[in-house]
Design a protein around this motif. Structure first.
Motif, short mmCIF file in Angstrom:
data_model
loop_
_atom_site.label_atom_id
_atom_site.label_comp_id
_atom_site.label_asym_id
_atom_site.label_seq_id
_atom_site.Cartn_x
_atom_site.Cartn_y
_atom_site.Cartn_z
N GLY A 1 0.79 -1.22 0.00
CA GLY A 1 0.00 0.00 0.00
C GLY A 1 0.82 1.27 0.00
N ALA A 2 2.15 1.15 -0.16
CA ALA A 2 3.00 2.34 -0.12
C ALA A 2 2.91 3.17 -1.40
CB ALA A 2 4.45 1.93 0.13
N GLY A 3 2.47 2.55 -2.50
CA GLY A 3 2.40 3.25 -3.78
C GLY A 3 3.43 2.77 -4.79
N LYS A 4 4.11 1.66 -4.48
CA LYS A 4 5.18 1.17 -5.36
C LYS A 4 4.64 0.76 -6.73
CE LYS A 4 6.49 -2.18 -2.62
NZ LYS A 4 5.37 -2.01 -1.69
N THR A 5 3.55 0.02 -6.76
CA THR A 5 2.99 -0.43 -8.05
C THR A 5 2.53 0.76 -8.88
OG1 THR A 5 2.31 -2.57 -7.16
CG2 THR A 5 1.17 -1.79 -9.14
N THR A 6 1.89 1.72 -8.24
CA THR A 6 1.45 2.92 -8.95
C THR A 6 2.64 3.68 -9.52
OG1 THR A 6 -0.45 3.12 -7.46
CG2 THR A 6 0.14 5.06 -8.75
N LEU A 7 3.71 3.77 -8.75
CA LEU A 7 4.92 4.44 -9.22
C LEU A 7 5.49 3.74 -10.45
CD1 LEU A 7 6.90 6.74 -8.51
CD2 LEU A 7 8.19 5.07 -7.16
N MET A 8 5.50 2.41 -10.45
CA MET A 8 6.00 1.66 -11.59
C MET A 8 5.11 1.88 -12.82
SD MET A 8 8.81 0.03 -10.75
CE MET A 8 9.08 -1.60 -11.47
N GLN A 9 3.80 2.00 -12.61
CA GLN A 9 2.90 2.25 -13.73
C GLN A 9 3.19 3.61 -14.37
OE1 GLN A 9 -0.87 1.81 -11.73
NE2 GLN A 9 -1.00 -0.39 -12.14
N ILE A 10 3.54 4.57 -13.56
CA ILE A 10 3.87 5.90 -14.09
C ILE A 10 5.13 5.84 -14.93
CG2 ILE A 10 4.57 8.25 -13.49
CD1 ILE A 10 1.62 7.77 -13.00
N ILE A 11 6.21 5.24 -14.40
CA ILE A 11 7.48 5.28 -15.12
C ILE A 11 7.53 4.26 -16.25
CG2 ILE A 11 8.75 6.29 -13.21
CD1 ILE A 11 9.86 3.59 -12.52
N SER A 12 6.56 3.35 -16.31
CA SER A 12 6.46 2.46 -17.47
C SER A 12 5.53 3.03 -18.53
CB SER A 12 5.97 1.07 -17.04
OG SER A 12 4.65 1.13 -16.52
N ALA A 13 5.01 4.23 -18.30
CA ALA A 13 4.12 4.93 -19.25
C ALA A 13 2.81 4.18 -19.48
CB ALA A 13 4.83 5.19 -20.57
N THR A 14 2.35 3.44 -18.45
CA THR A 14 1.06 2.76 -18.56
C THR A 14 -0.02 3.46 -17.74
OG1 THR A 14 1.67 1.24 -16.77
CG2 THR A 14 2.12 0.53 -19.03
N ALA A 15 0.36 4.53 -17.04
CA ALA A 15 -0.61 5.33 -16.29
C ALA A 15 -0.11 6.77 -16.26
CB ALA A 15 -0.78 4.79 -14.87
N HIS A 16 -1.05 7.69 -16.09
CA HIS A 16 -0.71 9.11 -16.02
C HIS A 16 -1.00 9.64 -14.62
CE1 HIS A 16 -0.73 8.69 -20.36
NE2 HIS A 16 -0.23 9.91 -20.49
N PRO A 17 -0.22 10.61 -14.17
CA PRO A 17 -0.47 11.19 -12.85
C PRO A 17 -1.67 12.11 -12.84
CG PRO A 17 1.31 12.38 -13.93
CD PRO A 17 0.95 11.22 -14.84
N SER A 18 -2.25 12.30 -11.67
CA SER A 18 -3.34 13.28 -11.53
C SER A 18 -2.79 14.69 -11.60
CB SER A 18 -4.06 13.04 -10.19
OG SER A 18 -4.53 11.72 -10.09
N SER A 19 -1.57 14.86 -11.13
CA SER A 19 -0.90 16.16 -11.18
C SER A 19 0.60 15.94 -11.15
CB SER A 19 -1.33 17.06 -10.02
OG SER A 19 -0.98 16.48 -8.77
N GLY A 20 1.35 16.97 -11.52
CA GLY A 20 2.80 16.87 -11.57
C GLY A 20 3.30 16.61 -12.98
#
Length: 273
Positions: A40-59
């Motif tokens: 639940g720390a956000g590791k998977t979400t972070l990997m999705q961002i840097i693999s270009a499979t998800a976009h951030p809400s901001s930043g």
């Protein structure tokens, strides 16, 4: 030297939950990073961002010189190797190991009508050799042990000569022997001058291969600490990350962690006192 990727104040918000909270992180081309944190720390979400499979809400996010949101992500993803249980689950169990690896050249899972040339076959053989799995070439993916599968997935991810390689909990579910075999392969990879930028996610310091240079510690979507592994990974930062008093030791470049003895606390070196 340009950065492999840069995140600036990146947040990911879903209904009722902040998954990443103003994360800023820069990874240079000659670095090897491990990302540590509890469930639940956000590791998977972070990997999705840097693999270009998800976009951030901001930043802002820049990956391999391209700004996320202003780049063809399908082209960008061909430059990124990614291993995860989600990839493993999609590989046909009857597919041979050699085809599992070679089919990465066409970004498919399972051989269909695509054509391969001698260069593709030679590259697949090279990757199997580097990961120590040449003897598995004719085995089917469904007959492999968990440790063998993990090394096949890494060989597949390296097939296209990616500039960035993301390893999402590569040692998860492995027994001690299989884990050490994998660590040996990752140590050789991390020390190769031809290796891509490496980012590995893990829950356990025991799974950090020798040769990794930096660490990012996450808790509740926020960065606890980040920087060179020798100065950043301490008993104090681990305790803050996992919410428990942790004693950290290091031997031969490998780390081990355990709960600090009752009545003691971990200091900055990781020693209990």
């Amino acid at each position: 030297m340009p950065a492999a990727f840069e995140l600036s104040k990146v947040s990911v918000v879903r209904p009722g939950k902040v998954l990443l909270d103003h994360v800023s992180w820069t990874v240079e081309e000659d670095q090897r990073w491990v990302v540590l944190g509890p469930n639940g720390a956000g590791k998977t979400t972070l990997m999705q961002i840097i693999s270009a499979t998800a976009h951030p809400s901001s930043g802002k996010v820049r990956i391999l010189g391209s700004k996320l949101g202003k780049v063809d992500v399908f082209e960008l993803r061909t430059r990124i190797g990614h291993t995860s249980t989600a990839v493993a689950d999609r590989i046909p169990p009857g597919e041979s190991v050699s085809n599992t690896i070679m089919s990465a050249a066409h970004a498919v899972l399972g051989r269909w009508q695509e054509q391969y040339d001698d260069e593709d076959r030679a590259r697949a053989r090279q990757m199997m050799g580097e990961m120590g799995i040449t003897a598995l070439a004719d085995r089917t993916f469904g007959t492999l042990s968990e440790g063998e599968r993990k090394r096949v997935l890494i060989a597949r991810a390296l097939m296209t000569d990616p500039e960035l390689l993301l390893l999402d909990e590569p040692a998860a579910g492995l027994d001690l022997g299989a884990r050490e075999d994998l660590m040996s392969s990752l140590e050789m990879l991390s020390n190769s001058p031809e290796a891509p930028v490496l980012v590995m996610v893990s829950h356990h310091v025991e799974e950090i291969p020798v040769g990794f240079t930096h660490v990012l510690l996450l808790r509740d979507g926020k960065v606890v600490s980040q920087g060179p592994i020798e100065s950043t990974l301490t008993g104090e930062t681990l305790s803050a990350t996992f919410g428990s008093r942790i004693q950290l030791t290091r031997d031969g470049g490998r780390y081990a962690a355990r709960r600090a003895a009752y009545g003691h606390r971990a200091d900055n070196t990781g020693e209990a006192r």
